[in-house]
Enzyme design. Structure first.
Site, PDB file in Angstrom:
ATOM      1  CG  ASN A  66      32.695  48.205  -1.580  1.00 37.45           C
ATOM      2  OD1 ASN A  66      31.923  47.358  -2.031  1.00 37.45           O
ATOM      3  ND2 ASN A  66      33.092  49.261  -2.270  1.00 37.45           N
ATOM      4  CE  LYS A 108      37.497  47.312  -4.375  1.00 35.39           C
ATOM      5  NZ  LYS A 108      36.929  48.212  -5.344  1.00 35.39           N
ATOM      6  NE  ARG A 123      28.928  49.938  -3.819  1.00 35.80           N
ATOM      7  CZ  ARG A 123      29.393  49.487  -4.963  1.00 35.80           C
ATOM      8  NH1 ARG A 123      30.478  48.754  -4.999  1.00 35.80           N
ATOM      9  NH2 ARG A 123      28.800  49.791  -6.087  1.00 35.80           N
ATOM     10  CG  HIS A 135      28.300  53.464  -9.782  1.00 37.20           C
ATOM     11  ND1 HIS A 135      28.188  53.287 -11.134  1.00 37.20           N
ATOM     12  CD2 HIS A 135      28.937  52.387  -9.325  1.00 37.20           C
ATOM     13  CE1 HIS A 135      28.719  52.126 -11.471  1.00 37.20           C
ATOM     14  NE2 HIS A 135      29.189  51.556 -10.386  1.00 37.20           N
ATOM     15  CG  LEU A 185      33.994  56.199 -17.052  1.00 38.06           C
ATOM     16  CD1 LEU A 185      34.823  56.766 -18.207  1.00 38.06           C
ATOM     17  CD2 LEU A 185      32.616  55.756 -17.537  1.00 38.06           C
ATOM     18  N   GLY A 217      32.030  48.439 -13.066  1.00 39.92           N
ATOM     19  CA  GLY A 217      30.687  48.950 -13.303  1.00 39.92           C
ATOM     20  C   GLY A 217      30.860  50.375 -13.802  1.00 39.92           C
ATOM     21  NE  ARG A 273      27.697  45.069 -13.898  1.00 39.75           N
ATOM     22  CZ  ARG A 273      27.779  45.966 -12.919  1.00 39.75           C
ATOM     23  NH1 ARG A 273      26.750  46.726 -12.635  1.00 39.75           N
ATOM     24  NH2 ARG A 273      28.904  46.117 -12.251  1.00 39.75           N
ATOM     25  CG  MET A 311      40.135  50.254 -20.124  1.00 39.58           C
ATOM     26  SD  MET A 311      39.372  49.979 -21.741  1.00 39.58           S
ATOM     27  CE  MET A 311      37.772  50.725 -21.536  1.00 39.58           C
ATOM     28  NE  ARG A 312      44.680  47.612 -14.830  1.00 40.17           N
ATOM     29  CZ  ARG A 312      44.670  47.432 -13.514  1.00 40.17           C
ATOM     30  NH1 ARG A 312      45.631  47.942 -12.784  1.00 40.17           N
ATOM     31  NH2 ARG A 312      43.722  46.744 -12.916  1.00 40.17           N
ATOM     32  N   GLY A 334      38.106  53.345 -11.453  1.00 35.31           N
ATOM     33  CA  GLY A 334      39.326  52.722 -12.010  1.00 35.31           C
ATOM     34  C   GLY A 334      39.766  53.223 -13.380  1.00 35.31           C
ATOM     35  N   GLY A 382      38.297  55.822 -15.187  1.00 29.52           N
ATOM     36  CA  GLY A 382      38.220  57.289 -15.222  1.00 29.52           C
ATOM     37  C   GLY A 382      39.397  57.955 -14.526  1.00 29.52           C
ATOM     38  CD  GLU A 437      32.368  53.662  -4.524  1.00 31.44           C
ATOM     39  OE1 GLU A 437      33.562  53.265  -4.503  1.00 31.44           O
ATOM     40  OE2 GLU A 437      31.538  53.255  -5.348  1.00 31.44           O
TER      41      GLU A 437
HETATM   42  P1  ADP Z   1      35.163  48.247  -9.414  1.00 34.64           P
HETATM   43  O1  ADP Z   1      33.885  48.627 -10.104  1.00 34.64           O
HETATM   44  O2  ADP Z   1      35.387  46.772  -9.330  1.00 34.64           O
HETATM   45  O3  ADP Z   1      35.442  48.992  -8.117  1.00 34.64           O
HETATM   46  P2  ADP Z   1      37.369  49.813 -10.421  1.00 34.64           P
HETATM   47  O4  ADP Z   1      36.810  51.145 -10.162  1.00 34.64           O
HETATM   48  O5  ADP Z   1      38.506  49.336  -9.584  1.00 34.64           O
HETATM   49  O6  ADP Z   1      36.246  48.701 -10.457  1.00 34.64           O
HETATM   50  O7  ADP Z   1      37.820  49.779 -11.957  1.00 34.64           O
HETATM   51  C1  ADP Z   1      38.354  48.644 -12.547  1.00 34.64           C
HETATM   52  C2  ADP Z   1      38.671  48.965 -13.998  1.00 34.64           C
HETATM   53  O8  ADP Z   1      39.640  50.037 -14.016  1.00 34.64           O
HETATM   54  C3  ADP Z   1      39.269  47.799 -14.780  1.00 34.64           C
HETATM   55  O9  ADP Z   1      38.713  47.748 -16.083  1.00 34.64           O
HETATM   56  C4  ADP Z   1      40.723  48.195 -14.865  1.00 34.64           C
HETATM   57  O10 ADP Z   1      41.363  47.671 -16.009  1.00 34.64           O
HETATM   58  C5  ADP Z   1      40.611  49.707 -14.979  1.00 34.64           C
HETATM   59  N1  ADP Z   1      41.895  50.357 -14.719  1.00 34.64           N
HETATM   60  C6  ADP Z   1      42.565  50.437 -13.554  1.00 34.64           C
HETATM   61  N2  ADP Z   1      43.767  51.074 -13.746  1.00 34.64           N
HETATM   62  C7  ADP Z   1      43.821  51.372 -15.073  1.00 34.64           C
HETATM   63  C8  ADP Z   1      44.777  52.006 -15.920  1.00 34.64           C
HETATM   64  N3  ADP Z   1      45.929  52.448 -15.446  1.00 34.64           N
HETATM   65  N4  ADP Z   1      44.475  52.133 -17.229  1.00 34.64           N
HETATM   66  C9  ADP Z   1      43.306  51.674 -17.733  1.00 34.64           C
HETATM   67  N5  ADP Z   1      42.374  51.071 -16.995  1.00 34.64           N
HETATM   68  C10 ADP Z   1      42.622  50.916 -15.694  1.00 34.64           C
END
Ligand code: ADP
Length: 398
Positions: free
Chosen positions: A9, A16, A93, A181, A208, A211, A240, A283-284, A327, A329, A378
């Site tokens: 991916n 990945k 992917r 997705h 969530l 993307g 985005r 988001m973190r 990530g 969600g 995925e």
């Molecule tokens: P991608 O679309 O690159 O695969 P991910 O599904 O890995 O992305 O999601 C990445 C997002 O998830 C980032 O915004 C990250 O901050 C968020 N994230 C990961 N762990 C946490 C957490 N414990 N609390 C809040 N957000 C998180």
């Protein structure tokens, strides 16, 4: 020697991977990991199925300057770590399959050429997905490679769900809502029968991550989704913008003289959580920040997700369950709680304790709509499709 499938991916600066053994229909995972920061200072991490780190290395950026060299290193490492198994195929992917690819396809030069033509429709992902396929073709020309598309799962949607209200010929020319997705939604849909009550027929899945999108599932089939012609539409994302009045683009071009490239860069890379907060797309980081605009960015995100979920509920004419994945969600109780609070009127009653430990069921026993957390995978869906296609071509050849 046993046989296995490599799944890749590829993102803009990351790769990945997972390796799945073909020893049983269950396809047990042997190793997983990623190479991040390709082009800057690659960071290579490998985990075994228990989550134990088996390798954690910073690669020399001069010796491994690009995608091809990193992929080469990955394959060498896998060959050494998995000496007992032969990788017999690679599954990838690929974000956009356009009108042509409604299901996974074995890659050849002709397929690659038609996927190249879709790069403008997914500039953030498609070039990298295809670069991984090409890099592997150049080092392992006889290895079968299969492309699995994020758009395919949504091809069950009605014309109504796919249309934009433009003159009809644009639809015929392919200007329609493809949705993305899909590999994630396909995995989540495959997990639901073992988690949910069988009469939970109408499910909204919220993917969530960096993307972000939503999918309305009716009996496990996609009937509506928030993303459209490209992966820009719908929810605000890491960088985005999500849905935007097309009139704003006309204004920016006409009145501000913005070029196409500048607009593309703004919409794909400078907007969303990053654009609103001015701090980060992550988001973190925003949750840890006390800056007022970090709060506004999070408020806007949860507000839009809730609004768009309600739109999926309208498409489904009801909702039996809401599922969070990816990530944000999967990992953020705060974001899940804020979205569910906004949707209390739909019959979601969150169980705060269950939400804190990520469920999987995060709603109360009395909640009219079940709320769940399902970890997406995925790569597993890609491995399953790759195997199915190999078996199909063996059967045809036989
Ligand atoms: P991608 O679309 O690159 O695969 P991910 O599904 O890995 O992305 O999601 C990445 C997002 O998830 C980032 O915004 C990250 O901050 C968020 N994230 C990961 N762990 C946490 C957490 N414990 N609390 C809040 N957000 C998180």
């Amino acid at each position: 020697m046993s046989r296995s499938i490599l799944v890749l991916n590829a993102g803009s600066s990351s790769l990945k991977f997972q390796v799945f053994a073909l020893e049983s229909k269950r396809l047990p995972m042997l190793l997983a990991g990623q190479i991040d920061a390709i082009g800057r200072g690659p960071h290579f991490v490998v985990r075994d199925p228990t989550g134990t780190i088996r390798a954690d290395e910073l690669l020399d950026a001069d010796a491994f300057p690009d995608f091809g060299s990193c992929l080469h290193y990955l394959l060498d490492t896998l060959r050494q770590s998995l000496a007992h198994t032969e990788i017999i195929a690679a599954g990838h992917r690929v974000v956009h399959g356009g009108l042509t690819y409604r299901r996974p396809v074995r890659v050849d030069e002709q397929v690659l050429a038609s996927l190249d033509a879709l790069v403008p429709l997914a500039p953030l992902h498609q070039p990298h997905n295809l670069a991984a396929i090409r890099a592997l073709r150049s080092t392992h020309p006889s290895l079968p490679q299969v492309a699995c598309f994020d758009t395919s799962f949504h091809r069950t949607q009605s014309v109504e769900a796919e249309l934009y209200a433009l003159p009809w010929h644009y639809y015929d020319e392919g200007i329609r809502r493809y949705g993305f997705h899909g590999l994630s939604y396909e995995y989540v849909a495959s997990r639901l029968p073992s988690i949910l009550n069988p009469d939970a027929e109408r499910v909204v899945v919220a993917h969530l991550g960096n993307g972000a999108s939503l999918c309305a599932l009716d009996h496990g089939r996609s009937v509506a989704t928030s993303m459209g012609f490209t992966a820009l539409e719908g929810l605000p994302m890491g960088t985005r913008c999500g849905s935007l009045d097309p009139g704003a683009l006309l204004f920016l071009m006409r009145e501000r003289g913005m070029t196409l490239n500048a607009i593309e860069d703004t919409l794909y890379r400078q907007s969303g959580l990053l654009g609103l907060s001015g701090i980060s797309s992550d988001m973190r980081e925003l949750q840890q920040s006390s800056a007022p605009r970090a709060r506004i960015a999070i408020d806007y995100f949860t507000y839009r997700v809730a609004r768009e979920i309600a739109s999926c509920v309208a498409a489904l004419e009801g909702m039996d369950a809401l599922v969070f994945t990816a990530g944000i969600g999967e990992n953020s109780p705060e974001i899940r709680a804020r979205i569910c609070e906004r949707l209390g009127w739909l019959g979601i009653d969150l169980d705060p304790a269950a939400n804190t430990v990520h469920g999987p069921l995060i709603s109360t026993a009395g909640s009219r709509v079940a709320a769940l957390v399902v970890r997406t995978n995925e790569e597993r869906v890609i491995a399953q499709h790759t195997l199915a296609l190999l078996e199909e071509s063996t059967a045809t050849a036989g």
